[in-house]
Design a protein around this motif. Sequence first.
Motif, PDB file in Angstrom:
ATOM      1  N   LEU A  17      21.100  -3.033  -1.444  1.00 40.71           N
ATOM      2  CA  LEU A  17      20.197  -4.129  -1.794  1.00 40.71           C
ATOM      3  C   LEU A  17      20.526  -5.379  -0.991  1.00 40.71           C
ATOM      4  CD1 LEU A  17      17.892  -5.078  -3.622  1.00 40.71           C
ATOM      5  CD2 LEU A  17      19.630  -5.810  -5.249  1.00 40.71           C
ATOM      6  N   TYR A  18      21.819  -5.644  -0.771  1.00 40.25           N
ATOM      7  CA  TYR A  18      22.211  -6.795   0.044  1.00 40.25           C
ATOM      8  C   TYR A  18      21.683  -6.640   1.467  1.00 40.25           C
ATOM      9  CZ  TYR A  18      24.778  -9.802   3.119  1.00 40.25           C
ATOM     10  OH  TYR A  18      25.085 -10.703   4.091  1.00 40.25           O
ATOM     11  N   PHE A  19      21.905  -5.465   2.067  1.00 39.70           N
ATOM     12  CA  PHE A  19      21.489  -5.288   3.456  1.00 39.70           C
ATOM     13  C   PHE A  19      19.972  -5.331   3.607  1.00 39.70           C
ATOM     14  CE2 PHE A  19      25.791  -3.685   4.320  1.00 39.70           C
ATOM     15  CZ  PHE A  19      26.058  -4.462   5.430  1.00 39.70           C
ATOM     16  N   VAL A  20      19.247  -4.826   2.633  1.00 38.13           N
ATOM     17  CA  VAL A  20      17.790  -4.876   2.723  1.00 38.13           C
ATOM     18  C   VAL A  20      17.278  -6.270   2.402  1.00 38.13           C
ATOM     19  CG1 VAL A  20      15.651  -4.023   1.685  1.00 38.13           C
ATOM     20  CG2 VAL A  20      17.465  -2.429   2.253  1.00 38.13           C
ATOM     21  N   GLY A  21      17.868  -6.932   1.424  1.00 36.69           N
ATOM     22  CA  GLY A  21      17.302  -8.182   0.941  1.00 36.69           C
ATOM     23  C   GLY A  21      17.871  -9.457   1.499  1.00 36.69           C
ATOM     24  N   ALA A  22      19.116  -9.462   1.950  1.00 35.48           N
ATOM     25  CA  ALA A  22      19.731 -10.747   2.302  1.00 35.48           C
ATOM     26  C   ALA A  22      20.457 -10.752   3.635  1.00 35.48           C
ATOM     27  CB  ALA A  22      20.707 -11.157   1.204  1.00 35.48           C
ATOM     28  N   GLU A  23      20.506  -9.662   4.347  1.00 27.27           N
ATOM     29  CA  GLU A  23      21.266  -9.606   5.590  1.00 27.27           C
ATOM     30  C   GLU A  23      20.450 -10.216   6.722  1.00 27.27           C
ATOM     31  OE1 GLU A  23      24.007  -9.017   8.530  1.00 27.27           O
ATOM     32  OE2 GLU A  23      24.354  -8.903   6.415  1.00 27.27           O
ATOM     33  N   GLN A  24      20.466 -11.521   6.778  1.00 30.40           N
ATOM     34  CA  GLN A  24      19.869 -12.255   7.902  1.00 30.40           C
ATOM     35  C   GLN A  24      20.200 -13.725   7.718  1.00 30.40           C
ATOM     36  OE1 GLN A  24      15.628 -11.619   7.312  1.00 30.40           O
ATOM     37  NE2 GLN A  24      15.250 -13.750   7.650  1.00 30.40           N
ATOM     38  N   GLY A  25      20.244 -14.427   8.778  1.00 27.55           N
ATOM     39  CA  GLY A  25      20.423 -15.865   8.700  1.00 27.55           C
ATOM     40  C   GLY A  25      21.819 -16.289   8.300  1.00 27.55           C
ATOM     41  N   ALA A  26      21.907 -17.257   7.378  1.00 30.10           N
ATOM     42  CA  ALA A  26      23.176 -17.879   7.005  1.00 30.10           C
ATOM     43  C   ALA A  26      24.114 -16.915   6.292  1.00 30.10           C
ATOM     44  CB  ALA A  26      22.925 -19.096   6.125  1.00 30.10           C
ATOM     45  N   THR A  27      23.577 -15.904   5.614  1.00 32.82           N
ATOM     46  CA  THR A  27      24.440 -14.974   4.872  1.00 32.82           C
ATOM     47  C   THR A  27      24.739 -13.713   5.665  1.00 32.82           C
ATOM     48  OG1 THR A  27      22.559 -13.895   3.835  1.00 32.82           O
ATOM     49  CG2 THR A  27      23.527 -15.776   2.669  1.00 32.82           C
ATOM     50  N   SER A  28      24.484 -13.740   6.948  1.00 32.74           N
ATOM     51  CA  SER A  28      24.646 -12.548   7.772  1.00 32.74           C
ATOM     52  C   SER A  28      26.107 -12.148   7.898  1.00 32.74           C
ATOM     53  CB  SER A  28      24.061 -12.798   9.157  1.00 32.74           C
ATOM     54  OG  SER A  28      24.179 -11.649   9.949  1.00 32.74           O
ATOM     55  N   VAL A  29      26.395 -10.889   7.640  1.00 34.00           N
ATOM     56  CA  VAL A  29      27.736 -10.344   7.797  1.00 34.00           C
ATOM     57  C   VAL A  29      27.880  -9.740   9.188  1.00 34.00           C
ATOM     58  CG1 VAL A  29      29.333  -8.574   6.951  1.00 34.00           C
ATOM     59  CG2 VAL A  29      27.964  -9.894   5.336  1.00 34.00           C
ATOM     60  N   ILE A  30      26.806  -9.174   9.692  1.00 32.68           N
ATOM     61  CA  ILE A  30      26.804  -8.534  11.006  1.00 32.68           C
ATOM     62  C   ILE A  30      25.979  -9.391  11.957  1.00 32.68           C
ATOM     63  CG2 ILE A  30      26.153  -6.461  12.277  1.00 32.68           C
ATOM     64  CD1 ILE A  30      26.546  -4.916   9.657  1.00 32.68           C
ATOM     65  N   ASN A  31      26.545  -9.739  13.102  1.00 33.66           N
ATOM     66  CA  ASN A  31      25.841 -10.584  14.075  1.00 33.66           C
ATOM     67  C   ASN A  31      24.675  -9.834  14.700  1.00 33.66           C
ATOM     68  OD1 ASN A  31      27.597 -12.719  13.694  1.00 33.66           O
ATOM     69  ND2 ASN A  31      28.993 -12.025  15.290  1.00 33.66           N
ATOM     70  N   GLY A  32      23.685 -10.589  15.104  1.00 35.14           N
ATOM     71  CA  GLY A  32      22.526 -10.005  15.758  1.00 35.14           C
ATOM     72  C   GLY A  32      21.428  -9.672  14.780  1.00 35.14           C
ATOM     73  N   THR A  33      20.382  -9.064  15.323  1.00 39.33           N
ATOM     74  CA  THR A  33      19.220  -8.732  14.492  1.00 39.33           C
ATOM     75  C   THR A  33      19.075  -7.228  14.267  1.00 39.33           C
ATOM     76  OG1 THR A  33      17.789  -8.641  16.441  1.00 39.33           O
ATOM     77  CG2 THR A  33      17.968 -10.777  15.284  1.00 39.33           C
ATOM     78  N   GLY A  34      20.088  -6.462  14.595  1.00 42.50           N
ATOM     79  CA  GLY A  34      20.000  -5.009  14.465  1.00 42.50           C
ATOM     80  C   GLY A  34      19.748  -4.542  13.046  1.00 42.50           C
ATOM     81  N   VAL A  35      20.488  -5.084  12.092  1.00 40.41           N
ATOM     82  CA  VAL A  35      20.308  -4.678  10.687  1.00 40.41           C
ATOM     83  C   VAL A  35      18.939  -5.122  10.195  1.00 40.41           C
ATOM     84  CG1 VAL A  35      21.156  -4.984   8.333  1.00 40.41           C
ATOM     85  CG2 VAL A  35      22.766  -4.688  10.202  1.00 40.41           C
ATOM     86  N   HIS A  36      18.531  -6.322  10.583  1.00 35.64           N
ATOM     87  CA  HIS A  36      17.217  -6.822  10.169  1.00 35.64           C
ATOM     88  C   HIS A  36      16.113  -5.901  10.671  1.00 35.64           C
ATOM     89  CE1 HIS A  36      13.963  -9.583   9.266  1.00 35.64           C
ATOM     90  NE2 HIS A  36      13.510  -9.342  10.482  1.00 35.64           N
ATOM     91  N   GLU A  37      16.184  -5.511  11.916  1.00 35.67           N
ATOM     92  CA  GLU A  37      15.153  -4.626  12.464  1.00 35.67           C
ATOM     93  C   GLU A  37      15.223  -3.235  11.845  1.00 35.67           C
ATOM     94  OE1 GLU A  37      12.679  -5.636  14.240  1.00 35.67           O
ATOM     95  OE2 GLU A  37      13.533  -7.647  14.295  1.00 35.67           O
ATOM     96  N   TRP A  38      16.399  -2.769  11.517  1.00 30.01           N
ATOM     97  CA  TRP A  38      16.567  -1.438  10.936  1.00 30.01           C
ATOM     98  C   TRP A  38      15.917  -1.358   9.551  1.00 30.01           C
ATOM     99  CZ3 TRP A  38      17.914   3.154  12.730  1.00 30.01           C
ATOM    100  CH2 TRP A  38      18.275   4.145  11.833  1.00 30.01           C
ATOM    101  N   VAL A  39      16.026  -2.417   8.761  1.00 29.15           N
ATOM    102  CA  VAL A  39      15.502  -2.401   7.387  1.00 29.15           C
ATOM    103  C   VAL A  39      14.246  -3.246   7.242  1.00 29.15           C
ATOM    104  CG1 VAL A  39      17.764  -1.929   6.365  1.00 29.15           C
ATOM    105  CG2 VAL A  39      17.021  -4.291   6.643  1.00 29.15           C
ATOM    106  N   HIS A  40      13.613  -3.599   8.353  1.00 31.09           N
ATOM    107  CA  HIS A  40      12.469  -4.502   8.321  1.00 31.09           C
ATOM    108  C   HIS A  40      11.336  -3.995   7.423  1.00 31.09           C
ATOM    109  CE1 HIS A  40       9.977  -7.722   9.968  1.00 31.09           C
ATOM    110  NE2 HIS A  40       8.993  -6.857   9.879  1.00 31.09           N
ATOM    111  N   ASP A  41      10.937  -2.751   7.592  1.00 31.14           N
ATOM    112  CA  ASP A  41       9.832  -2.221   6.784  1.00 31.14           C
ATOM    113  C   ASP A  41      10.215  -2.096   5.315  1.00 31.14           C
ATOM    114  OD1 ASP A  41       8.227  -2.115   9.010  1.00 31.14           O
ATOM    115  OD2 ASP A  41       8.722  -0.026   9.461  1.00 31.14           O
ATOM    116  N   ALA A  42      11.468  -1.772   5.049  1.00 34.06           N
ATOM    117  CA  ALA A  42      11.920  -1.681   3.651  1.00 34.06           C
ATOM    118  C   ALA A  42      11.876  -3.052   2.987  1.00 34.06           C
ATOM    119  CB  ALA A  42      13.326  -1.110   3.582  1.00 34.06           C
TER     120      ALA A  42
END
Length: 72
Positions: free
Chosen positions: A38-63
Amino acid sequence: MAQHLAQPTATPVLPAKLPLKAVAPWAVFFGILMLVLLYFVGAEQGATSVINGTGVHEWVHDARHLLGFPCH
């Protein structure tokens, strides 16, 4: 002449009882796993990002959109 056939009696089949001590570790494991997902789908971007870059965001974008999380 008809023969009398005895009707078989059905015995109820009861489910096996699972002790709470056997189920609790798995419930905790899957609960933590669901929170991490739920964290990776809902909050992994921006200021709360644990992993640098946009890879996780793009991976879970549709979800994110499917679950109603804003990301744009």
